[in-house]
Design an enzyme around this catalytic site. Structure first.
Site, PDB file in Angstrom:
ATOM      1  CB  SER A  15      -0.959  -0.326   1.225  1.00 34.48           C
ATOM      2  OG  SER A  15      -1.511   1.197   1.569  1.00 34.48           O
ATOM      3  CE1 TYR A  51      -3.910  -3.040   5.864  1.00 37.02           C
ATOM      4  CE2 TYR A  51      -3.778  -0.842   5.550  1.00 37.02           C
ATOM      5  CZ  TYR A  51      -3.789  -2.231   4.732  1.00 37.02           C
ATOM      6  OH  TYR A  51      -4.063  -2.254   3.482  1.00 37.02           O
ATOM      7  CE  LYS A  71      -1.409  -4.615   3.376  1.00 37.63           C
ATOM      8  NZ  LYS A  71      -1.650  -6.117   2.675  1.00 37.63           N
TER       9      LYS A  71
HETATM   10  P1  NAD Z   1     -11.151  -7.499   0.820  1.00 33.91           P
HETATM   11  O1  NAD Z   1     -11.481  -7.908   1.846  1.00 33.91           O
HETATM   12  O2  NAD Z   1     -11.774  -6.934  -0.337  1.00 33.91           O
HETATM   13  O3  NAD Z   1      -9.976  -9.308   0.554  1.00 33.91           O
HETATM   14  C1  NAD Z   1      -9.676  -9.121   1.603  1.00 33.91           C
HETATM   15  C2  NAD Z   1     -10.044 -10.822   0.973  1.00 33.91           C
HETATM   16  O4  NAD Z   1      -9.047 -11.683   1.957  1.00 33.91           O
HETATM   17  C3  NAD Z   1     -11.014 -10.756   2.081  1.00 33.91           C
HETATM   18  O5  NAD Z   1     -12.373 -11.604   1.151  1.00 33.91           O
HETATM   19  C4  NAD Z   1     -10.741 -12.193   3.274  1.00 33.91           C
HETATM   20  O6  NAD Z   1     -12.391 -13.046   3.639  1.00 33.91           O
HETATM   21  C5  NAD Z   1     -10.023 -12.804   2.541  1.00 33.91           C
HETATM   22  N1  NAD Z   1      -9.368 -12.657   3.735  1.00 33.91           N
HETATM   23  C6  NAD Z   1      -8.829 -11.948   5.680  1.00 33.91           C
HETATM   24  N2  NAD Z   1      -7.898 -12.788   6.280  1.00 33.91           N
HETATM   25  C7  NAD Z   1      -7.956 -14.251   5.067  1.00 33.91           C
HETATM   26  C8  NAD Z   1      -7.161 -15.277   5.635  1.00 33.91           C
HETATM   27  N3  NAD Z   1      -6.340 -15.223   6.861  1.00 33.91           N
HETATM   28  N4  NAD Z   1      -7.222 -16.223   5.184  1.00 33.91           N
HETATM   29  C9  NAD Z   1      -8.102 -16.018   3.911  1.00 33.91           C
HETATM   30  N5  NAD Z   1      -8.924 -15.336   3.677  1.00 33.91           N
HETATM   31  C10 NAD Z   1      -8.530 -14.339   4.217  1.00 33.91           C
HETATM   32  O7  NAD Z   1      -9.995  -6.118   0.649  1.00 33.91           O
HETATM   33  P2  NAD Z   1      -8.744  -5.842  -0.780  1.00 33.91           P
HETATM   34  O8  NAD Z   1      -9.484  -4.199  -0.853  1.00 33.91           O
HETATM   35  O9  NAD Z   1      -9.855  -6.957  -1.754  1.00 33.91           O
HETATM   36  O10 NAD Z   1      -7.540  -6.002  -0.299  1.00 33.91           O
HETATM   37  C11 NAD Z   1      -7.219  -6.963  -0.736  1.00 33.91           C
HETATM   38  C12 NAD Z   1      -5.529  -6.993  -0.253  1.00 33.91           C
HETATM   39  O11 NAD Z   1      -4.832  -5.472  -1.180  1.00 33.91           O
HETATM   40  C13 NAD Z   1      -5.216  -6.742   1.186  1.00 33.91           C
HETATM   41  O12 NAD Z   1      -3.935  -7.320   0.824  1.00 33.91           O
HETATM   42  C14 NAD Z   1      -5.079  -4.890   0.853  1.00 33.91           C
HETATM   43  O13 NAD Z   1      -4.122  -5.171   2.778  1.00 33.91           O
HETATM   44  C15 NAD Z   1      -4.274  -4.670   0.094  1.00 33.91           C
HETATM   45  N6  NAD Z   1      -4.563  -3.606  -0.471  1.00 33.91           N
HETATM   46  C16 NAD Z   1      -6.175  -2.305  -0.361  1.00 33.91           C
HETATM   47  C17 NAD Z   1      -6.837  -1.217  -0.233  1.00 33.91           C
HETATM   48  C18 NAD Z   1      -7.697  -0.769  -0.686  1.00 33.91           C
HETATM   49  O14 NAD Z   1      -7.459   0.286  -0.189  1.00 33.91           O
HETATM   50  N7  NAD Z   1      -8.437  -1.810  -0.988  1.00 33.91           N
HETATM   51  C19 NAD Z   1      -4.734  -0.783  -0.810  1.00 33.91           C
HETATM   52  C20 NAD Z   1      -3.715  -0.948  -0.572  1.00 33.91           C
HETATM   53  C21 NAD Z   1      -3.737  -2.479   0.052  1.00 33.91           C
HETATM   54  C1  WQD Z   2      -9.592   8.705   1.298  1.00 33.96           C
HETATM   55  C2  WQD Z   2      -9.720  10.323   1.847  1.00 33.96           C
HETATM   56  C3  WQD Z   2      -9.989  10.978   3.807  1.00 33.96           C
HETATM   57  C4  WQD Z   2     -14.274   9.319   3.920  1.00 33.96           C
HETATM   58  C5  WQD Z   2      -7.500   4.103   3.577  1.00 33.96           C
HETATM   59  C6  WQD Z   2      -5.613   3.137   4.329  1.00 33.96           C
HETATM   60  C7  WQD Z   2      -4.909   3.203   3.388  1.00 33.96           C
HETATM   61  C8  WQD Z   2      -5.846   2.532   1.922  1.00 33.96           C
HETATM   62  C9  WQD Z   2      -6.735   2.748   1.428  1.00 33.96           C
HETATM   63  C10 WQD Z   2      -4.755  -0.179   2.634  1.00 33.96           C
HETATM   64  C11 WQD Z   2      -9.624  11.266   2.453  1.00 33.96           C
HETATM   65  C12 WQD Z   2     -11.300  11.462   2.771  1.00 33.96           C
HETATM   66  C13 WQD Z   2     -13.143   9.705   2.984  1.00 33.96           C
HETATM   67  C14 WQD Z   2     -15.164  10.176   4.241  1.00 33.96           C
HETATM   68  C15 WQD Z   2     -13.410  12.097   3.555  1.00 33.96           C
HETATM   69  N1  WQD Z   2      -5.457   1.286   2.532  1.00 33.96           N
HETATM   70  N2  WQD Z   2     -12.904  10.947   3.390  1.00 33.96           N
HETATM   71  N3  WQD Z   2     -14.888  11.431   3.856  1.00 33.96           N
HETATM   72  O1  WQD Z   2      -7.603   7.629   3.940  1.00 33.96           O
HETATM   73  O2  WQD Z   2      -6.489   7.237   1.894  1.00 33.96           O
HETATM   74  O3  WQD Z   2      -6.755   5.395   3.046  1.00 33.96           O
HETATM   75  O4  WQD Z   2      -7.914   3.362   2.445  1.00 33.96           O
HETATM   76  O5  WQD Z   2      -4.104  -0.127   1.530  1.00 33.96           O
HETATM   77  O6  WQD Z   2      -4.146   2.921   4.262  1.00 33.96           O
HETATM   78  O7  WQD Z   2      -5.432   4.060   5.043  1.00 33.96           O
HETATM   79  O8  WQD Z   2      -8.981   6.164   2.058  1.00 33.96           O
HETATM   80  O9  WQD Z   2     -11.255   6.028   1.207  1.00 33.96           O
HETATM   81  O10 WQD Z   2     -10.677   6.575   3.843  1.00 33.96           O
HETATM   82  O11 WQD Z   2     -10.266   8.089   2.627  1.00 33.96           O
HETATM   83  O12 WQD Z   2     -13.511  13.175   3.302  1.00 33.96           O
HETATM   84  O13 WQD Z   2     -16.202   9.649   4.911  1.00 33.96           O
HETATM   85  O14 WQD Z   2     -11.444  10.468   1.838  1.00 33.96           O
HETATM   86  O15 WQD Z   2     -10.102  12.622   4.791  1.00 33.96           O
HETATM   87  O16 WQD Z   2      -8.904  12.637   2.209  1.00 33.96           O
HETATM   88  P1  WQD Z   2      -7.275   6.520   2.633  1.00 33.96           P
HETATM   89  P2  WQD Z   2     -10.431   6.114   2.571  1.00 33.96           P
END
Ligand code: NAD
Ligand code: WQD
Length: 340
Positions: A127, A152, A156
């Site tokens: 991330s 969290y 990572k």
């Molecule tokens: P998500 O929660 O939709 O998907 C994660 C999946 O993993 C889920 O289906 C959950 O049931 C499964 N899971 C969790 N723990 C598990 C375990 N121990 N064994 C098997 N399955 C398990 O999340 P996402 O948004 O698709 O994120 C996927 C990956 O990307 C994650 O590693 C997350 O940290 C990373 N990521 C997400 C974002 C974001 O904003 N969505 C941003 C950066 C990184």
């Molecule tokens: C985006 C922008 C908020 C909600 C988080 C995690 C990051 C990553 C993605 C996994 C920000 C603003 C939000 C609301 C708002 N996940 N906001 N009103 O904070 O960039 O990232 O999710 O790795 O680790 O920190 O994403 O979608 O929460 O927010 O104004 O109700 O929207 O302040 O500027 P963020 P977000």
């Protein structure tokens, strides 16, 4: 048929879109998910889009024996894309041990199994959170990693270090670490998308639920930042674009003859967008109003971050191509589908 790929977290948001793109590119997929944040119907959605039903095993990556069972049942897995993790920043502050166990033990179990089953590489979901608030924008892969501001985020960082140390010590596999910026949107068919879990903490699900009348109004967290309109800036990337980057990463990891055993790529669009710009673009594109009000800053928020994606563009040969308008339309279409 190309190689067999294990996709952990494959019924989740980004995982399910990636399974679609892998199958569209002729990879054979085995999904492992414990369904802690998704459901088994997602497999139906993937089948509807691609015409192929991926293998699915309800297994928890923290369970080493169950994982071994998957490798034995599906021999010849060549690569892993490891999405499975807990991802809610706020929850990680409340329940840090759950986050450390899930996000770290799951990775350890996979890395330990890989040599035994001759798995050649692992793509890891990281991330942009690892950069904190960068000094220079846009941020490239050489920017310093700053102390994490949540458990969290720390998982990572630690996971990245675990992979780096294992490869440094001579582990017989490669890895590509992908640092995602803010994934948004859904598949254009609206067969798969992000599943809501309680009150959304992320901007887009809260916004679409507000537009749909499920929430009264969207709170904009702060308009006194040092940005042109005072609201925070992020790099919002279409989830299908993001999914496609995983296919090219797998391709490179398994087929690239170069000696690179560990690589890092930023996955973003290169364009920073403010919260207010996003709301206005959504309203203009869909014609639906989003009631919103400015409230105080959210603790822990980064002021502004967007990617320098040139390394991914040049080396992976991947570029985000979807427009913001199409992306927001897809998010809205998905919201309407959820309400049916
Ligand atoms: P998500 O929660 O939709 O998907 C994660 C999946 O993993 C889920 O289906 C959950 O049931 C499964 N899971 C969790 N723990 C598990 C375990 N121990 N064994 C098997 N399955 C398990 O999340 P996402 O948004 O698709 O994120 C996927 C990956 O990307 C994650 O590693 C997350 O940290 C990373 N990521 C997400 C974002 C974001 O904003 N969505 C941003 C950066 C990184
Ligand atoms: C985006 C922008 C908020 C909600 C988080 C995690 C990051 C990553 C993605 C996994 C920000 C603003 C939000 C609301 C708002 N996940 N906001 N009103 O904070 O960039 O990232 O999710 O790795 O680790 O920190 O994403 O979608 O929460 O927010 O104004 O109700 O929207 O302040 O500027 P963020 P977000």
């Amino acid at each position: 048929m190309k190689a067999k790929i294990l996709v952990t977290g494959g019924t989740g948001y980004i995982g399910s879109h990636t399974v679609v793109e892998l199958q569209n590119s002729d990879y054979e997929v085995v999904i492992v998910d414990n369904l802690s944040n998704s459901n088994a119907e997602v497999v139906d959605g993937i089948e509807k889009i691609t015409g192929i039903r991926p293998a699915f095993q309800q297994v928890d990556c923290r369970d080493k024996e169950a994982l071994a069972g998957v490798f034995n049942r599906y021999p010849g897995i060549k690569g892993i894309i490891h999405f499975a993790a807990s991802k809610a920043v706020g929850e990680s502050v409340q329940q840090p041990l759950l986050y450390y166990r899930n996000n770290i033990v799951s990775l350890l179990n996979l890395l330990e199994a890989m040599p035994e089953y001759q798995v050649e590489g692992l793509v890891f979901s990281s991330s942009c959170t690892v950069y904190g608030q960068p000094d220079r924008l846009p941020v490239d892969e050489t920017a310093p990693i700053l102390p994490a501001t949540s458990p969290y985020g720390n998982t990572k960082q630690v996971d990245e270090e675990i992979i780096r140390d294992a490869i440094h010590a001579g582990a017989p596999y490669k890895s590509i670490i992908l640092r995602y910026f803010n994934p948004i949107g859904a598949h254009p068919t609206a067969e798969i998308g992000e599943l809501p879990n309680g009150v959304p903490q992320n901007l887009i699900p809260f916004l679409t639920q507000t537009a749909a009348g499920i929430r009264k109004e969207l709170s904009v967290f702060g308009n006194d930042y040092h940005t042109p309109d005072g609201s925070c800036i992020r790099d919002y990337i279409n989830v299908v674009d993001l999914a496609k980057a995983h296919v090219v990463a797998v391709e490179r990891m398994l087929n690239n003859p170069s000696n690179a055993r560990l690589e890092y790529f930023n996955l973003g669009t290169g364009r920073g967008l403010s919260v207010l710009e996003l709301i206005h673009t959504f309203e203009e594109t869909t014609g639906v109003k989003v009631p919103h009000k400015i409230v105080g800053r959210r603790e822990g928020d980064i002021e502004q971050i967007w990617a320098d994606p040139r390394y991914a563009n040049e080396v992976l040969g991947w570029t985000a191509v979807e427009t913001l308008e199409d992306t927001l339309q897809s998010a809205w279409k998905w919201q309407l589908k959820l309400g049916e």
